[in-house]
Each structure stands twice: as C-alpha cells, then as structure tokens.
Design a protein around this motif. Structure first.
Motif, PDB file in Angstrom:
ATOM      1  N   GLN A  19       0.831  -1.198   0.000  1.00 40.21           N
ATOM      2  CA  GLN A  19       0.000   0.000   0.000  1.00 40.21           C
ATOM      3  C   GLN A  19       0.867   1.250   0.000  1.00 40.21           C
ATOM      4  O   GLN A  19       1.861   1.335   0.733  1.00 40.21           O
ATOM      5  CB  GLN A  19      -0.928   0.025   1.216  1.00 40.21           C
ATOM      6  N   LEU A  20       0.481   2.213  -0.815  1.00 40.58           N
ATOM      7  CA  LEU A  20       1.190   3.481  -0.906  1.00 40.58           C
ATOM      8  C   LEU A  20       0.551   4.513   0.029  1.00 40.58           C
ATOM      9  O   LEU A  20      -0.606   4.360   0.442  1.00 40.58           O
ATOM     10  CB  LEU A  20       1.147   4.005  -2.343  1.00 40.58           C
ATOM     11  N   PRO A  21       1.295   5.569   0.349  1.00 39.69           N
ATOM     12  CA  PRO A  21       0.702   6.654   1.151  1.00 39.69           C
ATOM     13  C   PRO A  21      -0.498   7.264   0.423  1.00 39.69           C
ATOM     14  O   PRO A  21      -0.558   7.265  -0.810  1.00 39.69           O
ATOM     15  CB  PRO A  21       1.842   7.665   1.267  1.00 39.69           C
ATOM     16  N   SER A  22      -1.418   7.792   1.173  1.00 45.21           N
ATOM     17  CA  SER A  22      -2.571   8.459   0.559  1.00 45.21           C
ATOM     18  C   SER A  22      -2.137   9.785  -0.061  1.00 45.21           C
ATOM     19  O   SER A  22      -1.046  10.297   0.214  1.00 45.21           O
ATOM     20  CB  SER A  22      -3.656   8.710   1.607  1.00 45.21           C
ATOM     21  N   ILE A  23      -3.009  10.325  -0.883  1.00 45.85           N
ATOM     22  CA  ILE A  23      -2.733  11.631  -1.496  1.00 45.85           C
ATOM     23  C   ILE A  23      -2.539  12.687  -0.412  1.00 45.85           C
ATOM     24  O   ILE A  23      -1.628  13.519  -0.489  1.00 45.85           O
ATOM     25  CB  ILE A  23      -3.878  12.021  -2.446  1.00 45.85           C
ATOM     26  N   SER A  24      -3.341  12.634   0.624  1.00 42.19           N
ATOM     27  CA  SER A  24      -3.245  13.628   1.707  1.00 42.19           C
ATOM     28  C   SER A  24      -1.922  13.503   2.446  1.00 42.19           C
ATOM     29  O   SER A  24      -1.286  14.508   2.785  1.00 42.19           O
ATOM     30  CB  SER A  24      -4.400  13.452   2.698  1.00 42.19           C
ATOM     31  N   GLU A  25      -1.502  12.259   2.714  1.00 45.71           N
ATOM     32  CA  GLU A  25      -0.245  12.049   3.441  1.00 45.71           C
ATOM     33  C   GLU A  25       0.943  12.626   2.679  1.00 45.71           C
ATOM     34  O   GLU A  25       1.786  13.323   3.246  1.00 45.71           O
ATOM     35  CB  GLU A  25      -0.032  10.558   3.695  1.00 45.71           C
TER      36      GLU A  25
END
Length: 362
Positions: free
Chosen positions: A63-69
């Motif tokens: 899983q990649l970081p979210s756009i917000s993160e």
C-alpha cells in the motif's frame, strides 16, 4: 503499510537532496526529491515510485501513502500527487481500491537492476561484459557506464544513480596519482550488500562481493612457472607506460621476481628507443609496444624465442597466430563468476584465474 525506520529529518534547503524517513503513523514511504531539479514534481513522484518497484523496495500489493499524506509531508498540492498517481495507474504500476487507497500492481521485481561501471572500454572488457550478461540471462537488466579512471566522473555517476539499482559492479581502477580517499569516500556511500568490486580488490574493504586479480602475485607466479624458459635470458625488461594507468602492482611483482631469481632487469616507458641485446626477454603490457619489439626483432639478426624473448599481456587471436607467449587473466570466467555469485547473493572475495600460454616467442 510498509514498515519504515525512526524519523531522521534532514535539511529541506534548496541545495539539499530531500531524503527523509518518517514515522509509520504519518507517511510510511520514502520519496526522493531534488529541489534544484527542473523536472516537474509529479514526474519526480512517478519516477521515485517506479524506481522502487523495479528495485524491489516496493512489491506487488504494497500500500502506498494516501494523497493527503504525501501532500502534507512534502508540502505538495493535492493536484500534483493526484496527477502522479493517475499517471502511475494509467501505466499499470499501481491500482486504486475505493475507500482503501492505492496499491502497487506491477510485479517488476523479478529482474535485478545492475549498474556496471568500467574504467575504460577495450576488447578485454567486452569479453567480461558479454560473459556477465550471458550468465545473468533474463534475470537482470544491466546498464554500462565508464568512469575513465576519474574519481570525479565516478562520483557523478554514483550521484545520479545511487538508489536506482540493486547492484553496483565497479572496476576501481583510477589514475595512479590520485589520492585513494578521493574514490574510497564514493565507494563507501554504496551499501556493502549492493557493491561488487570487479578486476581489482580493495583489501581494506570487507563485506562485499569481489572477483579480482592479484596483479603482483599473478605476474610473479606466471614468470616463476616459466622459469625453465626464462633460464636462457639473463636480462628482463618490462615495458610499462606510466600514462596507461596500469596497476602499479604489475611492476612490483615483476621486480620481485627478478630480485628472487637474480635477473638483471629494467622497467621502461616504451619500446621506441630500445636497443635489442641478446639474452633479453621483454614483458610487454601494451600492444603498440609489442608491435615495436616484434618489428625490431624482425629487422635484426636475433632469433625470437632463443636470443630475444617476448611475453605479452592478455590473449588475442592475433597473438596466437604470431606465436606470442602471453600471460592473461580469464576474462570470460571473471564475468561468469561475478554473475553467478551475485545471483546467489554471496558476499565473498574470489581470485580470478591467471595463467601463461607458452608459445614460440619465449
């Protein structure tokens, strides 16, 4: 999410390379940005993630970081991150799951990425290169760069490529007048489990794979094995150009042999002004000087292999046809051995075979 280590924050100044470890609770992924790079920020995100997928840092279903993160951590506009993720999704590298986030989709981790860094190109280096590729087969992709004996060139190559490859296979031959510290500090930046030393070992460096020649012991041993042929020569001459950046250990091994076996000897820059003397055997590093000695013998009354002897470095088809005795490393074996040990994840030092081929010139 992908586990990361304790935060170590470094400067975000325009002159620094952003390389920050964050806490898993904030943003458990590391991106690489160059603040001075004119490449658009979304492209840098794309390249960073693709590189980590190809290196195996990111694996399928991670899983990649979210756009917000990413936006918060790197002070980026949401549109920038969204544009990067959209491109990665369109190119098949990632996928999105509604309500859960973004995941790695591409499975490019089966192939190793290897950067091969030679000191120069030559027919012998090509033998190593092609045997290395053949032994790796389809298990790796290999890029080739040349540092031309320059520590500065080598540093630039590493600056541009560190972190982008699984392995860095380096020939650490540099200009003989160079302070060793100039290239050691660059080598030390490469993780030991990613660094492979080829052709020349650095004894004080440990915990990495090395397939090497022991130049002084190799030449001493080869001459010693031919002592029966060298008995008729009371004088040995090494033609060793200082501008060729050849390992100084060759001259050291040659001098040691002459001292141990009580041979008169000389080390000379070239063969142009050489006056042939009966009872002399020449050890020649460069082929231009080999041609000069052969020409002088043919223009004289001396008999090659009886009154004048010749030993040349490194085997070629032409030397075989001319009947020239050679001392040579096994270049093909060097490439194959390096590939095999690298694929087996070995971190050992292996001396490559070195031998003499006896022919009529001695």
């Amino acid at each position: 999410m992908i586990a990361r280590q304790t935060p170590v924050h470094r400067s975000r100044s325009a002159s620094s390379f952003v390389d920050i470890y964050r806490t898993p609770s904030v943003c458990p992924y590391q991106l690489q940005f160059n603040a001075n790079d004119k490449t658009p920020k979304y492209k840098q995100i794309v390249q960073s993630i693709i590189t980590d997928i190809e290196r195996g840092v990111l694996k399928k279903n991670d899983q990649l970081p979210s756009i917000s993160e990413l936006s918060v951590e790197y002070y980026l506009a949401r549109d920038t991150v969204e544009k990067a993720y959209r491109e990665l999704r369109e190119r098949g590298y990632i996928t999105s799951v509604q309500g859960k986030g973004y995941y790695v989709q591409s499975n490019n981790t089966t192939k190793l990425k290897i950067l091969l860094i030679f000191n120069k190109l030559s027919s012998y280096k090509k033998i190593i290169y092609y045997s290395f590729l053949q032994a790796l087969g389809d298990r790796a992709t290999v890029d080739l760069q040349i540092h031309h004996y320059s520590a500065r060139n080598f540093e630039e190559i590493i600056d541009k490529n560190l972190g982008k490859y699984n392995y860095y296979v380096v020939m650490p031959h540099f200009a003989t007048d160079l302070d060793k510290a100039d290239y050691r500090k660059v080598l030390d930046r490469i993780p030991s489990d990613e660094l492979v030393l080829l052709d020349k070992d650095i004894p004080e460096m440990v915990n990495q794979l090395s397939v090497y020649q022991n130049f002084d012991k190799d030449i001493f041993g080869a001459l010693e094995e031919a002592n029966d042929l060298l008995a008729k020569y009371n004088r040995l001459v090494l033609i060793f150009p200082s501008e060729g950046n050849y390992p100084v250990e060759i001259a050291r091994g040659f001098r040691s042999f002459c001292a141990v076996y009580d041979k008169e000897f000389a080390v000379k820059e070239n063969a142009v002004d050489e006056r042939l003397e009966s009872g002399t055997a020449y050890v020649v590093v460069e082929e231009t000087n080999l041609a000069e000695i052969v020409k002088k013998v043919r223009q004289s009354s001396f008999l090659l292999g009886r009154e004048i002897g010749i030993i040349s470095f490194n085997e070629t088809t032409l030397k075989e046809l001319l009947g020239i005795t050679v001392v040579t490393t096994d270049f093909e074996t060097m490439g194959r051995t390096t590939a095999a040990l690298l694929l087996d994840k070995k971190q050992i030092k292996v001396k490559n075979p070195f031998y003499m081929i006896r022919r009529a010139s001695l």
